[in-house]
Design a protein around this motif. Structure first.
Motif, PDB file in Angstrom:
ATOM      1  N   UNK A 182       9.959 -19.693  64.168  1.00  0.00           N
ATOM      2  CA  UNK A 182      11.125 -19.812  65.047  1.00  0.00           C
ATOM      3  C   UNK A 182      11.073 -21.126  65.811  1.00  0.00           C
ATOM      4  N   UNK A 183      12.237 -21.483  66.333  1.00  0.00           N
ATOM      5  CA  UNK A 183      12.382 -22.762  67.004  1.00  0.00           C
ATOM      6  C   UNK A 183      11.427 -22.850  68.194  1.00  0.00           C
ATOM      7  N   UNK A 184      10.737 -23.955  68.304  1.00  0.00           N
ATOM      8  CA  UNK A 184       9.875 -24.138  69.465  1.00  0.00           C
ATOM      9  C   UNK A 184       9.785 -25.613  69.796  1.00  0.00           C
ATOM     10  N   UNK A 185       9.923 -25.909  71.063  1.00  0.00           N
ATOM     11  CA  UNK A 185       9.776 -27.294  71.513  1.00  0.00           C
ATOM     12  C   UNK A 185       9.521 -27.258  73.015  1.00  0.00           C
ATOM     13  N   UNK A 186       9.215 -28.407  73.564  1.00  0.00           N
ATOM     14  CA  UNK A 186       9.056 -28.473  75.015  1.00  0.00           C
ATOM     15  C   UNK A 186      10.190 -29.353  75.526  1.00  0.00           C
ATOM     16  N   UNK A 187      11.147 -28.753  76.228  1.00  0.00           N
ATOM     17  CA  UNK A 187      12.326 -29.499  76.630  1.00  0.00           C
ATOM     18  C   UNK A 187      11.996 -30.756  77.424  1.00  0.00           C
ATOM     19  N   UNK A 188      12.839 -31.747  77.246  1.00  0.00           N
ATOM     20  CA  UNK A 188      12.794 -33.024  77.971  1.00  0.00           C
ATOM     21  C   UNK A 188      11.646 -33.943  77.556  1.00  0.00           C
TER      22      UNK A 188
END
Lengths: 283, 307
Positions: free
Chosen positions: B84-90
């Motif tokens: 599933x989608x995963x990232x650390x915003x900004x």
């Protein structure tokens, strides 16, 4: 032609066995909070400091120009209590804009999968996030207090300020630590309950100001100062008063206030440990 | 040869549901597919292998490490690409991958330099300074691969690595995975519903069904033989030739236009004899290999005790 513009290279450098695995988390979490609201609160939070520096100047080096100033103002550790307790409001403001989204946004964006796919424990994650929130809070509590301390030392007519207050730096550190740690853990615990930073910001600020209102209403209704302890701000004030001997009368019973602060901290940590471990790591 | 992954009687339940029921298998290395329908236990197995979930019974060993006892050591040597989608915003792409490297134990400077390298490798070199919030679905998928390989792990766990990608992106992603497995010695565990992806990359597969091991082995063995089935293309009348073959005792099914399928369990001589006698010219003759999908469906439909 293959998609990769550059071939894969093996890594042959060192691999650190970090003891403080939370450190990169703290650093990166703090970095992403540095947006314009962060700087705006820092600017606002500097006004009480400027006022205190003026008072110190007037009482010390400026006393020749304003003879009455030495009577009005003075070099006392109550000065620091007053500054830090006023900065508590800005700590709440800063944590509202920077701390509220710390965990909520990680939950929303699935970032926990990145964290826990790496050699990171739940405690490392929580400590890293807490360190970032506490560091932000210290910027509006401890940093102004250090500047004020330097100003006092510079403008005082002699060394009596430093020699006469040997425990003052420890008191400052204790009060700032208490404010930062309790409010930082509270905002993170609330942040772990939602997936939207804005909702958490509203919840945190709302809880702070509503309990402030409630404590006043209950105090007036029942004429019992113990009700003041329903507001964390009053509890922190009371705890600060107990650290600074010549501050004003405490706004709430000290024992009760310290108990409330400890309870909030431990409940926040408990909530964090449950919410972060329950998060989906592998979908 | 030491097994890269060794599962011994692995069990795990969630309430009354048995997510894994006494799974024992060995994965020798290279690229392995983890297959199974929804609810088969793939996710639970991945969680246990990463040390995120303790097994209730049995043990899982990865690269010689017990996943339950040394979860951090396992994750130091394994790269995980979530589905599933995963990232650390900004964060920018390069900052995110560098951060992932630091979390994996790389020094700060080395991790930043490594982030640049792997982003070029996965084809995100030109956009590495863009915020991850602005990345497209395909770019995010590549970013997930980049954060999984930034610390140069020995093994890679990839969960649906091509999901949500367009055909070109999917092919490129599979190229990358194949390159990592074949040319750079990475042991790849590929969990996927897309069987052609597994066929294209893996040489070994593990099939789970309702928490049990339904089949495990190299893909050629799992597919099984064609049972003497051939596809024949001829010049002449297909229906007449099919009838001629039937009269000679050869099982034949007429297909479209010039094609028919025949079953020749022992030798192809009767086919050529029949063609000669009918005056038919055989233009093409090739064995029919069952697809992995057919083979797996066959395994899944068979009763559990017959497997």
């Amino acid at each position: 032609m293959p998609v990769f513009e550059q071939g894969y290279r093996r890594y042959s450098g060192s691999r650190a066995r970090r003891i403080a695995r939370w450190w990169p988390i703290a650093r990166t979490s703090f970095r992403v909070t540095m947006r314009w609201p962060f700087y705006a609160v820092l600017v606002l939070a500097s006004f009480p400091l400027f006022q205190k520096i003026f008072e110190v100047y007037a009482a010390g080096a400026g006393a020749a120009l304003f003879p009455g100033a030495r009577i009005m103002f003075g070099f006392s550790d109550g000065l620091f209590y007053d500054l830090i307790s006023r900065e508590t409001f800005f700590t709440v403001l800063l944590l509202t804009v920077t701390g509220a989204g710390q965990i909520a946004e990680d939950l929303r964006s699935g970032a926990l999968q990145i964290y826990f796919g790496k050699p990171i424990r739940q405690a490392d994650y929580v400590i890293g996030k807490l360190a970032a929130a506490v560091f932000s809070a210290l910027l509006v509590t401890l940093a102004p207090a250090i500047v004020l301390f330097a100003a006092c030392a510079a403008f005082a007519p002699d060394f009596s300020f430093i020699t006469g207050n040997p425990l003052l730096p420890l008191r400052i550190l204790g009060y700032c630590g208490l404010v930062s740690l309790s409010l930082g853990s509270l905002v993170l615990a609330l942040s772990s309950l939602a997936r939207s930073g804005r909702s958490v910001a509203l919840l945190f600020a709302g809880a702070y100001f509503l309990t402030m209102l409630l404590s006043r209403v209950l105090d007036r209704l029942f004429m019992d100062w113990r009700f003041a302890a329903v507001h964390i701000g009053k509890c922190l004030d009371a705890a600060g008063r107990s650290l600074f001997v010549d501050g004003p009368n405490p706004p709430a019973p000290t024992d009760l206030s310290l108990g409330m602060i400890a309870s909030i901290f431990f409940l926040s940590v408990l909530l964090l440990s449950r919410r972060v471990s329950n998060a989906e790591v592998v979908s | 040869m030491t097994a890269v992954i060794r599962l011994e009687g692995l069990s795990r339940s969630f309430g009354p549901t048995k997510a894994l029921d006494g799974i024992s298998a060995e994965f020798p290395g290279g690229a392995m597919g983890l297959l199974g329908p929804n609810g088969a236990g793939k996710t639970t197995l991945l969680r246990i292998l990463l040390g995120l979930l303790p097994p209730e019974g049995g043990r899982a060993e990865i690269l010689g490490l017990d996943a339950a006892r040394s979860p951090l050591a396992v994750r130091r040597r394994v790269g995980y690409m979530p589905e599933s989608d995963c990232s650390i915003p900004r964060l920018t792409g390069v900052r995110l991958v560098a951060f992932a490297g630091e979390l994996a134990g790389l020094p700060r400077k080395a991790s930043l330099s490594r982030a640049h390298e792997v982003l070029y490798y996965v084809g995100l070199g030109e956009v590495r300074y863009r915020k991850v919030d602005e990345y497209s679905q395909g770019m995010r998928q590549r970013l997930r691969l980049a954060q999984a390989i930034v610390h140069d792990p020995e093994a890679l766990f990839l969960d649906e690595p091509t999901s949500g990608m367009d055909p070109a992106g999917r092919r490129e992603m599979l190229d990358l995975i194949r390159d990592l497995a074949r040319n750079h010695g990475k042991h790849v565990l590929l969990s996927s519903h897309v069987l052609p992806d597994v066929e294209g990359v893996c040489s070994f597969a593990l099939l789970l069904d309702r928490g049990r091991l339904a089949a495990a082995g190299d893909l050629a063995t799992l597919r099984g033989g064609g049972g003497g089935r051939f596809e024949v293309r001829i010049r002449g009348r297909v229906a007449d030739f099919a009838a001629r073959l039937a009269s000679a005792g050869i099982e034949a099914t007429a297909g479209d236009e010039d094609q028919l399928q025949v079953r020749l369990p022992e030798t192809t001589i009767p086919l050529f004899a029949a063609a000669r006698d009918s005056g038919i010219e055989i233009r093409e003759l090739r064995p029919v290999t069952p697809s992995l999908e057919e083979a797996l469906l066959r395994v899944l439909r068979a009763p559990a005790e017959a497997r």
